[in-house]
Design a protein around this motif. Sequence first.
Motif, PDB file in Angstrom:
ATOM      1  N   GLU A 112       1.612   8.713 -13.973  1.00 36.97           N
ATOM      2  CA  GLU A 112       1.444   7.412 -13.325  1.00 36.97           C
ATOM      3  C   GLU A 112       2.440   7.330 -12.186  1.00 36.97           C
ATOM      4  N   ALA A 113       1.944   6.983 -11.001  1.00 34.82           N
ATOM      5  CA  ALA A 113       2.823   6.842  -9.836  1.00 34.82           C
ATOM      6  C   ALA A 113       2.766   5.409  -9.335  1.00 34.82           C
ATOM      7  N   PRO A 114       3.734   4.574  -9.690  1.00 33.71           N
ATOM      8  CA  PRO A 114       3.792   3.215  -9.130  1.00 33.71           C
ATOM      9  C   PRO A 114       4.363   3.237  -7.724  1.00 33.71           C
ATOM     10  N   LEU A 115       3.777   2.444  -6.857  1.00 32.86           N
ATOM     11  CA  LEU A 115       4.285   2.262  -5.497  1.00 32.86           C
ATOM     12  C   LEU A 115       4.806   0.839  -5.404  1.00 32.86           C
ATOM     13  N   TYR A 116       6.107   0.665  -5.492  1.00 35.53           N
ATOM     14  CA  TYR A 116       6.713  -0.652  -5.586  1.00 35.53           C
ATOM     15  C   TYR A 116       6.691  -1.337  -4.221  1.00 35.53           C
ATOM     16  N   THR A 117       6.162  -2.552  -4.196  1.00 29.55           N
ATOM     17  CA  THR A 117       5.968  -3.260  -2.933  1.00 29.55           C
ATOM     18  C   THR A 117       6.981  -4.372  -2.698  1.00 29.55           C
ATOM     19  N   GLN A 118       7.665  -4.827  -3.740  1.00 26.52           N
ATOM     20  CA  GLN A 118       8.704  -5.850  -3.593  1.00 26.52           C
ATOM     21  C   GLN A 118      10.054  -5.152  -3.726  1.00 26.52           C
ATOM     22  N   LEU A 119      10.782  -5.075  -2.621  1.00 27.81           N
ATOM     23  CA  LEU A 119      11.986  -4.253  -2.583  1.00 27.81           C
ATOM     24  C   LEU A 119      13.219  -5.082  -2.235  1.00 27.81           C
ATOM     25  N   LYS A 120      14.379  -4.488  -2.494  1.00 24.93           N
ATOM     26  CA  LYS A 120      15.646  -5.127  -2.151  1.00 24.93           C
ATOM     27  C   LYS A 120      16.692  -4.037  -1.928  1.00 24.93           C
ATOM     28  N   TYR A 121      17.821  -4.425  -1.350  1.00 27.25           N
ATOM     29  CA  TYR A 121      18.997  -3.570  -1.291  1.00 27.25           C
ATOM     30  C   TYR A 121      19.923  -3.973  -2.432  1.00 27.25           C
ATOM     31  N   GLY A 200      -4.493  -4.750  -8.264  1.00 29.51           N
ATOM     32  CA  GLY A 200      -5.438  -4.426  -7.201  1.00 29.51           C
ATOM     33  C   GLY A 200      -6.620  -3.619  -7.697  1.00 29.51           C
ATOM     34  N   ASN A 201      -7.767  -3.814  -7.077  1.00 26.61           N
ATOM     35  CA  ASN A 201      -8.972  -3.096  -7.472  1.00 26.61           C
ATOM     36  C   ASN A 201      -8.747  -1.593  -7.419  1.00 26.61           C
ATOM     37  N   ARG A 202      -9.372  -0.873  -8.373  1.00 30.75           N
ATOM     38  CA  ARG A 202      -9.062   0.535  -8.549  1.00 30.75           C
ATOM     39  C   ARG A 202     -10.306   1.402  -8.393  1.00 30.75           C
ATOM     40  N   LYS A 203     -10.093   2.560  -7.771  1.00 30.72           N
ATOM     41  CA  LYS A 203     -11.125   3.568  -7.635  1.00 30.72           C
ATOM     42  C   LYS A 203     -10.866   4.660  -8.660  1.00 30.72           C
ATOM     43  N   TYR A 204     -11.935   5.082  -9.363  1.00 30.89           N
ATOM     44  CA  TYR A 204     -11.840   6.139 -10.357  1.00 30.89           C
ATOM     45  C   TYR A 204     -12.767   7.277  -9.957  1.00 30.89           C
ATOM     46  N   TRP A 339      -6.787   5.284  -8.282  1.00 36.81           N
ATOM     47  CA  TRP A 339      -5.782   4.716  -7.392  1.00 36.81           C
ATOM     48  C   TRP A 339      -6.188   3.308  -6.975  1.00 36.81           C
ATOM     49  N   THR A 340      -5.191   2.489  -6.667  1.00 36.44           N
ATOM     50  CA  THR A 340      -5.443   1.158  -6.134  1.00 36.44           C
ATOM     51  C   THR A 340      -6.082   1.300  -4.764  1.00 36.44           C
ATOM     52  N   ALA A 341      -7.209   0.621  -4.576  1.00 35.92           N
ATOM     53  CA  ALA A 341      -7.941   0.717  -3.307  1.00 35.92           C
ATOM     54  C   ALA A 341      -8.163  -0.677  -2.745  1.00 35.92           C
ATOM     55  N   VAL A 342      -7.069  -1.346  -2.400  1.00 28.67           N
ATOM     56  CA  VAL A 342      -7.119  -2.645  -1.733  1.00 28.67           C
ATOM     57  C   VAL A 342      -6.922  -2.356  -0.249  1.00 28.67           C
ATOM     58  N   ASP A 345      -4.674  -3.900   2.636  1.00 28.59           N
ATOM     59  CA  ASP A 345      -3.224  -3.844   2.525  1.00 28.59           C
ATOM     60  C   ASP A 345      -2.756  -2.485   3.042  1.00 28.59           C
ATOM     61  N   PRO A 346      -1.807  -2.447   3.976  1.00 21.06           N
ATOM     62  CA  PRO A 346      -1.390  -1.161   4.565  1.00 21.06           C
ATOM     63  C   PRO A 346      -0.881  -0.155   3.541  1.00 21.06           C
ATOM     64  N   VAL A 347      -0.186  -0.613   2.499  1.00 21.19           N
ATOM     65  CA  VAL A 347       0.335   0.318   1.495  1.00 21.19           C
ATOM     66  C   VAL A 347      -0.814   0.994   0.767  1.00 21.19           C
ATOM     67  N   SER A 348      -1.738   0.189   0.271  1.00 20.99           N
ATOM     68  CA  SER A 348      -2.877   0.741  -0.464  1.00 20.99           C
ATOM     69  C   SER A 348      -3.752   1.598   0.435  1.00 20.99           C
ATOM     70  N   LEU A 349      -3.911   1.187   1.690  1.00 21.14           N
ATOM     71  CA  LEU A 349      -4.723   1.974   2.608  1.00 21.14           C
ATOM     72  C   LEU A 349      -4.106   3.348   2.843  1.00 21.14           C
ATOM     73  N   SER A 350      -2.769   3.413   2.972  1.00 21.70           N
ATOM     74  CA  SER A 350      -2.134   4.718   3.185  1.00 21.70           C
ATOM     75  C   SER A 350      -2.346   5.627   1.986  1.00 21.70           C
ATOM     76  N   LEU A 351      -2.320   5.051   0.777  1.00 26.77           N
ATOM     77  CA  LEU A 351      -2.591   5.839  -0.431  1.00 26.77           C
ATOM     78  C   LEU A 351      -4.038   6.315  -0.440  1.00 26.77           C
ATOM     79  N   HIS A 352      -4.955   5.416  -0.117  1.00 23.52           N
ATOM     80  CA  HIS A 352      -6.375   5.769  -0.090  1.00 23.52           C
ATOM     81  C   HIS A 352      -6.623   6.899   0.911  1.00 23.52           C
TER      82      HIS A 352
END
Length: 607
Positions: A112-121, A200-204, A339-342, A345-352
């Motif tokens: 499982e590879a989570p791509l965390y979208t809410q970040l902080k320092y 987010g909606n998922r593609k299998y 994978w999440t295919a929303v 959203d730029p993050v999900s699009l880059s993964l797709h």
Amino acid sequence: MRDRTALIGLLAVVCLLFGTGPFAQEIPRKSVEGKVLGWIRVYDYKDVTAPLTAAGRVYSPRQLSIARMIANWMQASYLPTGALGDVKVIRNDNLGLYNKDSAGEPHTYGVEAPLYTQLKYDANKKMVPQTTDAYYWHIKANGTFGIPADAVNTPERFYFTMPTFEQQGYGPELEKAADVSKHPVLGQFPAFFMRNSASGNRKYVIVTKNRQLPVVKVTRGQYLDALGEALVRRRASELRRLTEANRSRPEEVERGMKVEDANTARRVAVLDANRQKYRNRLQEPAELQSEQPTVLIENATDVFEGGGGAPKRLTVYAIDPKMMELAKTDAPQWILISWTAVLNDPVSLSLHQAMLNNVNVQYIYDYFFDPDKVKGQPYAPLRSPSAVDVVTAGKASEAATRNTTDPAVHFFEDFSSGTVGKKPLNWNSTLDNTGTSSFVTEVTGLNGQWASMAGFRITPTGLKTPLPSDFDLSYDVVAAKDYRWGARGLSVRLSKAGSSLNVRIRPGYGGREGEVVIEGQFPGAPDYLGGSKYAGAPGFSNDRAINRTTVTIKKRGDLLQVFVGTTKVAEYAKGVPAALQFDSLYFELASSADEKMFLGNIRITKN
């Protein structure tokens, strides 16, 4: 003083724990959009030498090593962009009070590879996840797919349905946008798109040796038997619930169980009626009207047909028992990639896009199902994850060159330096639901290049701010022929710190004039333009092959004027506060893809 120091120390600890205050700084998503943030850690996993027993299953060293190898492949194929990624080697979930039925699922292991979208320092100025919000990418050996039929599943039996996205109750356009059927490799295998409101909606995609789903259809008889067992479990569950809730009130347990027993009797009667109705058709495939069946059937007349109306006809499936047994061996029987295919959203699009262009699914297939083809060859992605599409600037038009050197011109854009088919150079664009951004195009019958507007917001990245106190802003708008009356208009929005001016235009129909909406919002200045004002847009309709006009906004002190073509359509003596200098600008057409306008020749002059 000592108490005050102690209180400050306590607050600092609380801030640190909860990710707020001086020790943690939230990172706005927009500030990292499009930036490669990569992985929290690149693991470079090695093989496992000892088995693992967990959740009542035994995972062999080979199975555990396969999961680790997949993790290495995934990290080699993608660099998380706009999000911070991690990889976690996973297997079947540990069994608990609420997931005992997962014991009926196939023997699964993978990543499982989570791509965390809410970040902080954090306190060390290191970028870390602020929350668990993430998009997900999975590659699993023998992973489950579809929607579990929870009502009838047990630790010994796992049933599920595979409705289309439309059958799940949503429009087909999102499923079509994530379609991979024409992909040279992914398109060979069965695929499924599932609604997921949490991550987010998922593609299998199910990669199998014979390119067939590893499933069998559940018969009507099998389903009715499972439903009968579920009714028994339902009554026992209700008795347990009532007993725990009324430990000192047995009369309440008795009262509640009378109601439950009456309902159970009605459910059993419905079940018996269905057994009788289908007694000669029990070997037929079970088809349901809902992707999530229920045991509450006392008001139903037919378990399979439901209450009538337009039937969904969702086949009930189980994993092929032969495949279930083989999944326990060291050789995976199928590989589930999801994978999440929303795509808006730029993050999900880059993964797709990485799934389509980087991940070497053909190698994955060959490695597990045709190993002689890749014997001795290490995994390599189809394309380096660090590869980027470089869009070079084209030759600027004479008008662009002239305006760029004119000291009276604050900003000019005719998109002549952009590449046709690509996002406008030096502009940011939002995405529509298909993952498409605004792009540079040519319009038949017109000179030059234009920005296509259909469900996008575009913002210039090279605009000098603030804008002059007094200025002229003009731009050309072209509406497609037969642009739907009532559809949304093209807006330009100028803003600064809560103050804004928005001008929106749309064409008329059948030769009738269009409409302009002028909206002002200036907190603390109630005498200035506020709310929405309407005006006509003469000469701008939808009946011609090319429906073009020019919008001009003029600001002189407090005075605001709006022109369509050469006609002044609105004037406000106290339109915008004289001292206000806008520092943000964007154009937007929030419509569907079949309602297009084109934008060009944007010019801001100082006055």
